[in-house]
Design a protein around this motif. Sequence first.
Motif, PDB file in Angstrom:
ATOM      1  N   PHE A  56      -8.425   5.902  -0.981  1.00 47.54           N
ATOM      2  CA  PHE A  56      -7.610   6.630  -1.959  1.00 47.54           C
ATOM      3  C   PHE A  56      -7.154   5.711  -3.092  1.00 47.54           C
ATOM      4  N   THR A  57      -6.618   4.539  -2.745  1.00 47.77           N
ATOM      5  CA  THR A  57      -6.105   3.645  -3.777  1.00 47.77           C
ATOM      6  C   THR A  57      -7.216   3.172  -4.705  1.00 47.77           C
ATOM      7  N   HIS A  58      -8.372   2.856  -4.126  1.00 44.17           N
ATOM      8  CA  HIS A  58      -9.491   2.390  -4.948  1.00 44.17           C
ATOM      9  C   HIS A  58      -9.946   3.475  -5.912  1.00 44.17           C
ATOM     10  N   ILE A  59     -10.073   4.710  -5.423  1.00 45.20           N
ATOM     11  CA  ILE A  59     -10.510   5.811  -6.277  1.00 45.20           C
ATOM     12  C   ILE A  59      -9.449   6.121  -7.325  1.00 45.20           C
ATOM     13  N   SER A  60      -8.181   6.061  -6.947  1.00 47.74           N
ATOM     14  CA  SER A  60      -7.109   6.437  -7.875  1.00 47.74           C
ATOM     15  C   SER A  60      -7.012   5.481  -9.056  1.00 47.74           C
ATOM     16  N   GLU A  61      -7.523   4.240  -8.889  1.00 44.25           N
ATOM     17  CA  GLU A  61      -7.486   3.293 -10.003  1.00 44.25           C
ATOM     18  C   GLU A  61      -8.310   3.766 -11.190  1.00 44.25           C
ATOM     19  N   ASP A  62      -9.323   4.608 -10.932  1.00 46.66           N
ATOM     20  CA  ASP A  62     -10.187   5.098 -12.009  1.00 46.66           C
ATOM     21  C   ASP A  62      -9.694   6.415 -12.582  1.00 46.66           C
ATOM     22  N   LEU A  63      -8.562   6.922 -12.118  1.00 47.26           N
ATOM     23  CA  LEU A  63      -8.043   8.205 -12.582  1.00 47.26           C
ATOM     24  C   LEU A  63      -6.820   7.996 -13.472  1.00 47.26           C
ATOM     25  N   ASP A  91       3.641  -5.693   2.911  1.00 47.95           N
ATOM     26  CA  ASP A  91       3.528  -6.082   4.317  1.00 47.95           C
ATOM     27  C   ASP A  91       3.510  -4.852   5.227  1.00 47.95           C
ATOM     28  N   GLU A  92       4.341  -3.836   4.899  1.00 46.27           N
ATOM     29  CA  GLU A  92       4.359  -2.616   5.709  1.00 46.27           C
ATOM     30  C   GLU A  92       3.011  -1.894   5.642  1.00 46.27           C
ATOM     31  N   TYR A  93       2.428  -1.840   4.457  1.00 43.51           N
ATOM     32  CA  TYR A  93       1.139  -1.160   4.327  1.00 43.51           C
ATOM     33  C   TYR A  93       0.022  -1.928   5.053  1.00 43.51           C
ATOM     34  N   ILE A  94       0.169  -3.235   5.194  1.00 46.90           N
ATOM     35  CA  ILE A  94      -0.779  -3.983   6.023  1.00 46.90           C
ATOM     36  C   ILE A  94      -0.671  -3.518   7.468  1.00 46.90           C
ATOM     37  N   LYS A  95       0.559  -3.317   7.935  1.00 49.28           N
ATOM     38  CA  LYS A  95       0.758  -2.850   9.308  1.00 49.28           C
ATOM     39  C   LYS A  95       0.266  -1.419   9.488  1.00 49.28           C
ATOM     40  N   TYR A  96       0.289  -0.638   8.402  1.00 44.71           N
ATOM     41  CA  TYR A  96      -0.254   0.719   8.430  1.00 44.71           C
ATOM     42  C   TYR A  96      -1.779   0.720   8.324  1.00 44.71           C
ATOM     43  N   LYS A  97      -2.364  -0.502   8.161  1.00 41.03           N
ATOM     44  CA  LYS A  97      -3.807  -0.657   7.952  1.00 41.03           C
ATOM     45  C   LYS A  97      -4.255   0.100   6.691  1.00 41.03           C
ATOM     46  N   MET A  98      -3.484  -0.058   5.619  1.00 41.73           N
ATOM     47  CA  MET A  98      -3.808   0.511   4.311  1.00 41.73           C
ATOM     48  C   MET A  98      -3.876  -0.651   3.313  1.00 41.73           C
ATOM     49  N   PRO A  99      -4.955  -1.456   3.368  1.00 38.28           N
ATOM     50  CA  PRO A  99      -5.016  -2.690   2.576  1.00 38.28           C
ATOM     51  C   PRO A  99      -5.010  -2.461   1.079  1.00 38.28           C
ATOM     52  N   ASP A 100      -5.589  -1.354   0.597  1.00 40.58           N
ATOM     53  CA  ASP A 100      -5.608  -1.107  -0.848  1.00 40.58           C
ATOM     54  C   ASP A 100      -4.188  -0.982  -1.383  1.00 40.58           C
ATOM     55  N   SER A 101      -3.366  -0.154  -0.715  1.00 43.33           N
ATOM     56  CA  SER A 101      -1.971  -0.004  -1.135  1.00 43.33           C
ATOM     57  C   SER A 101      -1.214  -1.318  -0.981  1.00 43.33           C
ATOM     58  N   ALA A 102      -1.498  -2.049   0.091  1.00 39.42           N
ATOM     59  CA  ALA A 102      -0.815  -3.330   0.323  1.00 39.42           C
ATOM     60  C   ALA A 102      -1.068  -4.296  -0.832  1.00 39.42           C
ATOM     61  N   LEU A 103      -2.318  -4.378  -1.286  1.00 37.94           N
ATOM     62  CA  LEU A 103      -2.654  -5.322  -2.357  1.00 37.94           C
ATOM     63  C   LEU A 103      -1.976  -4.955  -3.668  1.00 37.94           C
ATOM     64  N   VAL A 104      -1.776  -3.662  -3.912  1.00 42.77           N
ATOM     65  CA  VAL A 104      -1.077  -3.242  -5.134  1.00 42.77           C
ATOM     66  C   VAL A 104       0.343  -3.823  -5.157  1.00 42.77           C
ATOM     67  N   TYR A 105       1.077  -3.683  -4.047  1.00 48.72           N
ATOM     68  CA  TYR A 105       2.455  -4.184  -3.997  1.00 48.72           C
ATOM     69  C   TYR A 105       2.495  -5.713  -3.956  1.00 48.72           C
ATOM     70  N   LEU A 106       1.561  -6.332  -3.242  1.00 49.52           N
ATOM     71  CA  LEU A 106       1.543  -7.795  -3.177  1.00 49.52           C
ATOM     72  C   LEU A 106       1.269  -8.409  -4.541  1.00 49.52           C
ATOM     73  N   GLU A 107       0.347  -7.820  -5.293  1.00 48.79           N
ATOM     74  CA  GLU A 107       0.050  -8.342  -6.631  1.00 48.79           C
ATOM     75  C   GLU A 107       1.221  -8.109  -7.585  1.00 48.79           C
ATOM     76  N   GLN A 108       1.930  -6.973  -7.405  1.00 50.09           N
ATOM     77  CA  GLN A 108       3.132  -6.731  -8.206  1.00 50.09           C
ATOM     78  C   GLN A 108       4.188  -7.790  -7.905  1.00 50.09           C
ATOM     79  N   SER A 109       4.366  -8.109  -6.638  1.00 50.81           N
ATOM     80  CA  SER A 109       5.316  -9.151  -6.244  1.00 50.81           C
ATOM     81  C   SER A 109       4.916 -10.505  -6.838  1.00 50.81           C
ATOM     82  N   GLU A 110       3.628 -10.806  -6.801  1.00 54.89           N
ATOM     83  CA  GLU A 110       3.137 -12.075  -7.330  1.00 54.89           C
ATOM     84  C   GLU A 110       3.407 -12.182  -8.832  1.00 54.89           C
TER      85      GLU A 110
END
Length: 632
Positions: free
Chosen positions: A448-455, A186-205
Motif C-alpha cells: 500500500f505505501t509503495h503504491i500510494s507514493e505514486d498517487l 518502530d511500531e510499524y516494524i513490529k506490525y511487519k509494515m516496513p513501507d510505513s515504518a521507513l516513512v516515519y524513520l526517514e521523517q525522524s532522520e
Amino acid sequence: MSVKRFFKISVLKTYFLIGFLFLVSIFCFAQEKSKVDSLEILYENGNYKAENRLKILRQLSTEHPDPNKKLVFSNQLIKEAKLNDSTNLLFDGYLHKGYALYQKADFVEALESFITASKIAYEYNQESNLALVNIPIADVYSAMEDHDNAILYYDRALDLYKEELESHEKTNDLFSIAIISYNLGDEYIKYKMPDSALVYLEQSERLFNKINERVYLPFIIGSKGQAYALQNKNEVATANLTIAIDQLKEFEEYEAVSEFLHSLSDIYLKQGKPSEAIDYAEESLLLGKKFGLKDHISKANLKLAQIYEDLGETSKSYRFYKDHIAYRDSVNNLTTVQNLANVRTNFELSKKQIEVDLLEQQKKNQKILTFSIALALLLSSFVLAGLFRRNRYIKRTQKIIEAEKEKSDQLLLNILPGDTAQELKTKGHVKAKKFESVSVLFTDFLSFTHISEDLTPEELVRSVDFYYSKFDEITSKFGLEKIKTLGDSYMCAAGLPFPDNSHAIKIVMAAIEFMQFVENSKQFESEEHTRFDMRIGINSGPVVAGVVGIKKFAFDIWGDTVNVASRMESMSIPGKINISEHTYELIKDKFDCEYRGKIDVKNKGMMKMYFVNYGVPKNIQKKVWTEKEMNK
C-alpha cells in the motif's frame, strides 16, 4: 517482545520541557558520570545548604544511571514534594520513578507511575507535561506488544507537540516530533509494515538533521536495517545494522546493541547460516545478562532454542527454551497490564466528564446572562410586545437546540455502538466490558505505501474510500461492529456489543464478500480507484471492550484474541482468508476449509491455521442463509 530503544531520548526531552537547570546530554554520560557520583556523595553527607536539597535530589533522580538508585531518589523526591506542596516536583518524581522502573523492565509498576504523573499534569493544566508523559506510556504499551495503544498514545503526543509548533516553532518541539516519528516507525516494524515504518524513520532522520542532533542517528540507522530485513533486502539490512551496532557501542547503548544483534541473528538464520546466527544471538544474550536486560535475555534464549532445535540438538534447545520461559514470565504479566489499561480508560473518561460538567456550567451562566439582558430590554419597552418577541425567540432557540442535539446524537452513534453511546450520554462514562466469545477480523492491502507514493492525495483518499465504503456496507449487512482503520488496515468484530452465537459464521461471510469485492474490482478499468491485493486474518475468543480518548472518543477492544487475529492476517497470503484453530472449530460445519498445518507465530509458538475456500458454503448450494440456520 522488544523494549523501546529510544527510552533515553524520551528522558532527554523530559529534561528540556521541565526546565531542569542541571541538564546534560544523555550521550555525554561517560564524561558526566563523575559529576553524578560527586553529587551523590554530597547528598549523602549533607554538606549543602537546606534550600538546595530539593534541587540536588531532583538532579539525582533525573540523571543517575543506576535504575535502582534512580528509583530510591525518585521516591524520596515524591515524598518531599508532597511535604512542600510542589506539583512540578511531584510530577518529576513520578515521571522519573516510571523511567527507573522501565529500565528495570518492571513495566506494570512503570505504567502505574506514568499514569499518576499524567493525572497530576491534567489536574493542574500542565499541557506540556501531559504531552510529555504520553510518550513513556506509549513506550510501555509497545514493550508489552499492545501496538494499537502504543500508536494511539504516540499520535496523541504528536498532536499536542504539533499544536505547540504551530504557535511558535521551537527546536525542542521538533526534537519531540522526531522522537515520536521514530517510535511510530518502530511500531510499524513490529506490525511487519516496513513501507510505513521507513516513512516515519526517514521523517525522524530529516528532523534530527535539521536541528543538528546527529548523535541519535545510529538508532534510526539500525531500525531502518530492521525494516529492510522485513523487505528481504538482506545486504543493505546487514550493513545498516552493523554500522548502528558499532556506533552504539561507543555510546554504551547496550540495550539497543542487544536488540540489533538479535535482528542480525534473524537475518543470518533466514539465509541458512546457523553458525553466524548463533554467534550474534549469544552476544545479545551476554549483553543482556551483563546489564540486566530481562526482555533481551528472554528473546536471545528463545532464538538460541529455535536454532538448536532446527540443528537437532534437543538438549541444548530445551535448556535455552527453559531460560526463555523463566525470563519471559518475570516480565510479561499481561493480565495486570490489561487491568491497568482499564484504569487508564476510566481515568480518561472521568476527565471527559469534568469537561462536560464545565461546559454545562458555562451554558447555565450564558442562559442567566441572556435572561438578564432580555429582562432589561423588556423593562424599557412595551410589556406585551416584549413578551411576544421573547416567546418567539424561545421557540426558535428550542428548534435550533433540538436540531443540534439530533446532530450530536447521530454523530455519537457513528462513533460508538448504540448501547455504548447511550451509556455515555446517561452516565457520563462507559465501563469496560468483557465479552467471552467474539470474532475479530483484520485486512491489509499489500504494498500500500509503495503504491500510494505514486498517487496524488486526492487519488489516494478516493481509492481508500472506494474500498472502505464497501467494507462498511458489508459490515452493516452482517451486523458486525467496525472498530477502526489504521492506514491500509481495516478492523471489525462480531459478537459485540451484543453476544451472538453465530459471530464466527457472520464474520467469515463478511470476509468472503470483502475478498470477492476486491477481486471483482480488478476486472474493470477505472480511474476512480487503484487496485490492490488483499489478505485477511480472523481469530475468535474473549476480548475486553471500552471507550478511550480525551478529545475524541474511540470504541476499541483489547486482549490476546485481538493480537492473534492480527498475527493471522500477517501470516496470510494475497487473496486468502487465514483463520485460527479457534475460529475453525466454530465454522468447520458451514465452510470448506483447507488445513495449512502448524506455523510458527511470533511470541505464540506453533499454531494451527486454515484457509477458508470461499465461493459456496459447505453443503449449501445457491441458498441464502437464514438467522436460524446460522445459529444452528
